[in-house]
Design a protein around this motif. Structure first.
Motif, short mmCIF file in Angstrom:
data_model
loop_
_atom_site.label_atom_id
_atom_site.label_comp_id
_atom_site.label_asym_id
_atom_site.label_seq_id
_atom_site.Cartn_x
_atom_site.Cartn_y
_atom_site.Cartn_z
N MET A 1 -2.06 -6.22 -3.87
CA MET A 1 -1.92 -4.67 -4.09
C MET A 1 -3.16 -3.82 -3.94
SD MET A 1 -0.66 -4.92 -8.13
CE MET A 1 -1.81 -5.91 -8.72
N ASN A 2 -3.04 -3.05 -2.69
CA ASN A 2 -4.01 -2.17 -2.32
C ASN A 2 -4.17 -0.81 -3.15
OD1 ASN A 2 -6.09 -1.41 -0.68
ND2 ASN A 2 -4.67 -0.03 0.67
N GLU A 3 -4.82 -0.94 -4.06
CA GLU A 3 -4.90 -0.05 -5.27
C GLU A 3 -3.60 -0.53 -6.21
OE1 GLU A 3 -6.33 1.83 -6.94
OE2 GLU A 3 -8.00 2.56 -6.11
N VAL B 1 -3.47 -10.72 -6.14
CA VAL B 1 -4.55 -9.98 -5.72
C VAL B 1 -4.56 -8.72 -5.59
CG1 VAL B 1 -5.48 -12.42 -4.71
CG2 VAL B 1 -4.44 -10.44 -3.09
N PHE B 2 -5.61 -8.11 -5.90
CA PHE B 2 -6.01 -6.48 -6.20
C PHE B 2 -7.09 -6.01 -5.65
CE2 PHE B 2 -7.38 -3.38 -9.40
CZ PHE B 2 -7.04 -2.57 -8.89
N THR B 3 -6.85 -4.89 -4.71
CA THR B 3 -8.18 -4.39 -4.41
C THR B 3 -8.25 -2.80 -5.00
OG1 THR B 3 -8.00 -5.20 -2.01
CG2 THR B 3 -9.27 -3.29 -2.33
N THR B 4 -9.55 -2.66 -5.70
CA THR B 4 -9.76 -1.53 -6.60
C THR B 4 -10.78 -0.46 -5.32
OG1 THR B 4 -10.73 -0.34 -8.30
CG2 THR B 4 -11.67 -2.34 -7.47
N HIS B 5 -10.46 0.58 -5.43
CA HIS B 5 -10.89 1.60 -4.52
C HIS B 5 -11.70 2.70 -5.10
CE1 HIS B 5 -9.27 0.22 -0.60
NE2 HIS B 5 -8.20 -0.13 -1.22
N THR B 6 -11.63 2.88 -6.20
CA THR B 6 -11.99 4.14 -7.26
C THR B 6 -13.02 3.87 -7.93
OG1 THR B 6 -9.70 4.94 -6.94
CG2 THR B 6 -11.15 6.31 -8.12
N SER C 1 1.00 -1.18 -0.07
CA SER C 1 -0.19 0.20 0.07
C SER C 1 0.85 1.18 0.04
CB SER C 1 -0.85 -0.15 1.17
OG SER C 1 -1.85 1.22 1.27
N MET C 2 0.32 2.43 -0.75
CA MET C 2 1.15 3.72 -0.71
C MET C 2 1.13 4.36 0.34
SD MET C 2 3.33 5.07 -2.92
CE MET C 2 2.93 5.14 -4.58
N GLU C 3 0.12 4.01 1.42
CA GLU C 3 -0.06 4.80 2.63
C GLU C 3 -0.63 3.71 3.69
OE1 GLU C 3 -3.23 7.47 2.79
OE2 GLU C 3 -3.43 7.36 0.62
N PHE C 4 -0.22 4.11 4.88
CA PHE C 4 -0.72 3.21 6.22
C PHE C 4 -0.81 4.25 7.35
CE2 PHE C 4 1.83 -0.26 3.85
CZ PHE C 4 0.84 -1.22 4.09
N ALA C 5 -2.00 4.26 7.77
CA ALA C 5 -2.29 5.06 8.98
C ALA C 5 -2.48 4.23 10.05
CB ALA C 5 -3.61 6.01 8.78
N ILE C 6 -1.42 3.82 10.77
CA ILE C 6 -1.19 2.97 11.74
C ILE C 6 -1.25 3.63 13.20
CG2 ILE C 6 0.11 1.07 13.00
CD1 ILE C 6 1.14 0.42 10.07
N ASP C 7 -0.67 4.70 13.33
CA ASP C 7 -0.66 5.48 14.72
C ASP C 7 -0.41 6.86 14.19
OD1 ASP C 7 -0.30 4.91 17.67
OD2 ASP C 7 1.31 6.59 17.10
N GLU D 1 -2.31 4.79 -23.80
CA GLU D 1 -2.41 5.15 -22.25
C GLU D 1 -2.76 3.71 -21.48
OE1 GLU D 1 -2.55 8.10 -20.74
OE2 GLU D 1 -1.90 8.80 -22.65
N PHE D 2 -1.84 3.67 -20.69
CA PHE D 2 -1.79 2.24 -19.89
C PHE D 2 -2.38 2.82 -18.34
CE2 PHE D 2 -0.17 -0.88 -16.77
CZ PHE D 2 -0.11 -1.91 -17.53
N SER D 3 -3.51 2.07 -18.11
CA SER D 3 -4.33 2.25 -16.73
C SER D 3 -3.73 1.09 -16.00
CB SER D 3 -5.84 1.88 -17.04
OG SER D 3 -6.59 1.63 -15.76
N LEU D 4 -3.34 1.59 -14.65
CA LEU D 4 -2.96 0.76 -13.63
C LEU D 4 -3.96 -0.05 -13.15
CD1 LEU D 4 -0.56 2.81 -13.59
CD2 LEU D 4 -0.41 3.02 -11.38
N THR D 5 -5.11 0.35 -12.86
CA THR D 5 -6.28 -0.36 -12.87
C THR D 5 -6.48 -1.57 -13.75
OG1 THR D 5 -7.47 1.50 -11.60
CG2 THR D 5 -8.51 -0.56 -12.03
N VAL D 6 -6.62 -1.33 -14.97
CA VAL D 6 -6.58 -2.37 -16.02
C VAL D 6 -5.51 -3.42 -15.82
CG1 VAL D 6 -6.73 -2.82 -18.51
CG2 VAL D 6 -8.09 -0.96 -17.60
#
Length: 548
Positions: free
Chosen positions: A177-179, A204-209, A20-26, A247-252
């Motif tokens: 992959m989280n996004e 495996v992949f999680t899409t958020h958008t 994940s590009m970001e983690f909000a742990i503390d 145009e290359f989509s990361l989601t695709v």
């Protein structure tokens, strides 16, 4: 290296790496911007709670996202201050990635599992002496606006992350992959699994958008030049993925290399499958609704009184938590809020589709609402706009300017984990106003609801699965999504205000027992169904262990 301070549950022994590009742990670890990070942080905490063999992989941002403060006129000020973390463990692992034809060195730090009772998390940085200045800036700021820097960050996360795990001796069977940011990891794995069908078994992949514009795309030739494909030629990748667009989509790309993907709510599952239905060779998209780690977010005393049906103590504890929040309000704004008054909070990332301004759509009606002595209210806004989204920044500043007129309206800065928790524990009504179909999940209301704050929301994202209007929450039925946006906003505003003025306010003041029943129903339902303890189990059953 012993990463895990616990014996694995037999159900969760498959080794997984969660990128994940970001983690909000503390609050002390500023490696996040908003909802994506909040989700990832809760996921990591629940990995620890459920004794799963999952390790996180993220970025050690030298300056974080940004520090939100105020100019002299109280408008939004964006500050960048270098962060130092003495609780991270330095490893001796430095790996090399190729970016734009040049070697860049990536150092791995470790957040031990014991530090915040989370999964162990490997954090990557290029801000080391081995690199030149330009390479060091790659991991300076989360979501850098420069396109080359942004792609370089994704190469570091994906390719650097896989290499770092191997150098640390961490075995991984499934890469999550989280996004789509971590997509380059598959081009490192292709060296180990050259056959696409074999590779897919490990990804495996999680899409958020749920918006096409929000799914990151870049020119394919540009990505190739930057080293995104990790030494494979563009033609090789196009043939292997059967993906020939300029145009290359990361989601695709992620949907084409994963064995299975998930959307983050049931509505989002339908939206995502409709969005990507024309993509040949894509994997199945199921829904695993987002959740939050209630061990972290909930006030233990509130939950205890709810479970023991001690209503008097529950109400008293809630007023105490409001006092604590109102100390922060007074400190930031000089306004003294009253714990006896219904307090509405709108707090999340400032983005146009989330409509932070909706309450002020009709300023004369807003003024009447704020000045109503029969049914008094207090309103708090908080949240970080993306610093280069001038429209969102202007909205934030407009609300700040408007709030000067009223002693019972506040706009707070510093929206990070600590303030988020204060707001969720100290609010009575948690307002969520996205345009319908554009909120993938929206988890902030979960961690508010478990703290006796009633969710008041458009029937989108997770609320559509949770909300029982007038029983455990209040719902704003959405306008016809085929109407023009201006008409949607007008109708949603009218529906929201009618519910607020004619149902919510009278109930809070005239029927406190009924209000408390809704509070407790919401707390109970969220605890049962929207805790990441359940979510992380579903990830194992429905994604990681899925055989196809």
């Amino acid at each position: 290296m012993k990463l895990f301070p616990y014996e694995f549950d037999e159900k969760f022994k498959r080794p997984v790496a969660y990128f994940s590009m970001e983690f909000a742990i503390d609050q002390a670890l500023k490696t996040y911007s908003g909802g994506l990070g909040f989700l990832a942080g809760s996921h990591m905490r629940s990995v620890h709670d459920r004794r799963q063999q999952t390790v996180g992989v993220g970025m050690l941002w030298s300056y974080g996202y940004y520090d939100q403060s105020r100019h002299e006129d109280n408008s939004l000020k964006v500050d960048y201050r270098r962060k130092f973390y003495y609780f991270l463990k330095e490893t001796d692992v430095v790996v090399e990635v190729q970016i734009n034809g040049k070697p860049v060195y990536v150092k791995a730090y470790l957040l031990p599992a014991q530090t915040f009772e989370s999964a162990p998390v490997v954090l990557l940085t290029t801000d080391i002496y081995e690199n030149d200045y330009l390479s060091r800036t790659i991991t300076h700021k989360l979501y850098d606006a420069n396109e080359e820097t942004r792609v370089a960050q994704e190469i570091v996360l994906g390719i650097g992350g896989v290499k770092a795990l191997k150098a640390l001796g961490i075995d991984v069977d499934v890469y999550h992959m989280n996004e789509g940011h971590a997509l380059p990891l598959v081009f490192e794995l292709m060296k180990e699994y050259p056959e696409l069908e074999t590779l897919k078994k490990h990804v495996v992949f999680t899409t958020h958008t749920p918006e096409m514009a929000g799914n990151e795309t870049h020119n394919a030739h540009f990505l190739s030049r930057m080293g995104f494909f990790n030494g494979f030629s563009l033609e090789e990748i196009r043939e292997k993925l059967d993906y020939h667009d300029d145009e290359f989509s990361l989601t695709v790309g992620a949907l084409k290399v994963s064995k299975r993907a998930n959307a983050v709510s049931k509505i989002h599952e339908k939206v995502a499958n409709e969005m990507w239905k024309e993509v040949p060779g894509r994997c199945e998209i199921i829904s695993i609704t987002n959740a939050q780690n209630m061990r972290y977010w909930s006030d233990k005393q509130l939950v205890s009184w709810m479970l023991e049906h001690e209503d008097y103590q529950l109400v008293g504890r809630k007023k105490h938590l409001k006092h604590i929040l109102f100390e922060e309000v007074a400190d930031q704004t000089g306004k003294l809020f009253d714990p006896e008054v219904l307090t509405i909070v709108w707090a999340r990332r400032f983005a146009e589709y989330k409509r932070p301004w909706l309450l002020t759509y009709d300023m004369e009606r807003f003024r009447r609402l704020i000045q109503n002595s029969d049914y008094p209210v207090q309103i708090i806004w908080a949240g970080k706009p993306y610093p280069l989204d001038q429209r969102a920044v202007n909205t934030f500043n407009d609300l700040v300017a408007m709030s000067r007129e009223f002693g019972n309206v506040a706009v707070l800065t510093g929206y990070e984990l600590r303030l988020s928790k204060l707001l969720k524990q100290g609010s009575d009504l948690w307002l969520n106003t996205p345009r319908w179909g554009r909120e993938a999940s929206g988890t902030s209301g979960m961690s508010a609801g478990v703290n006796a704050s009633v969710h008041f929301s458009i029937d989108d994202g997770w609320h559509a699965e949770f909300g029982k209007d007038g029983v455990n929450s209040f719902t704003i039925p959405h306008a016809d999504p085929s109407l023009p946006i201006e008409e949607i906003d007008r109708l949603d505003y009218l529906t929201m205000m009618e519910k607020l003025e004619e149902v919510i306010l009278p109930m809070y003041y005239n029927e406190p027992a009924r209000w408390l029943e809704i509070v407790k129903n919401g707390m109970n339902d969220i605890t049962l169904y929207f805790n990441t303890q359940n979510m992380v189990e579903r990830y194992y059953k429905e994604l990681y262990d899925y055989e196809g």
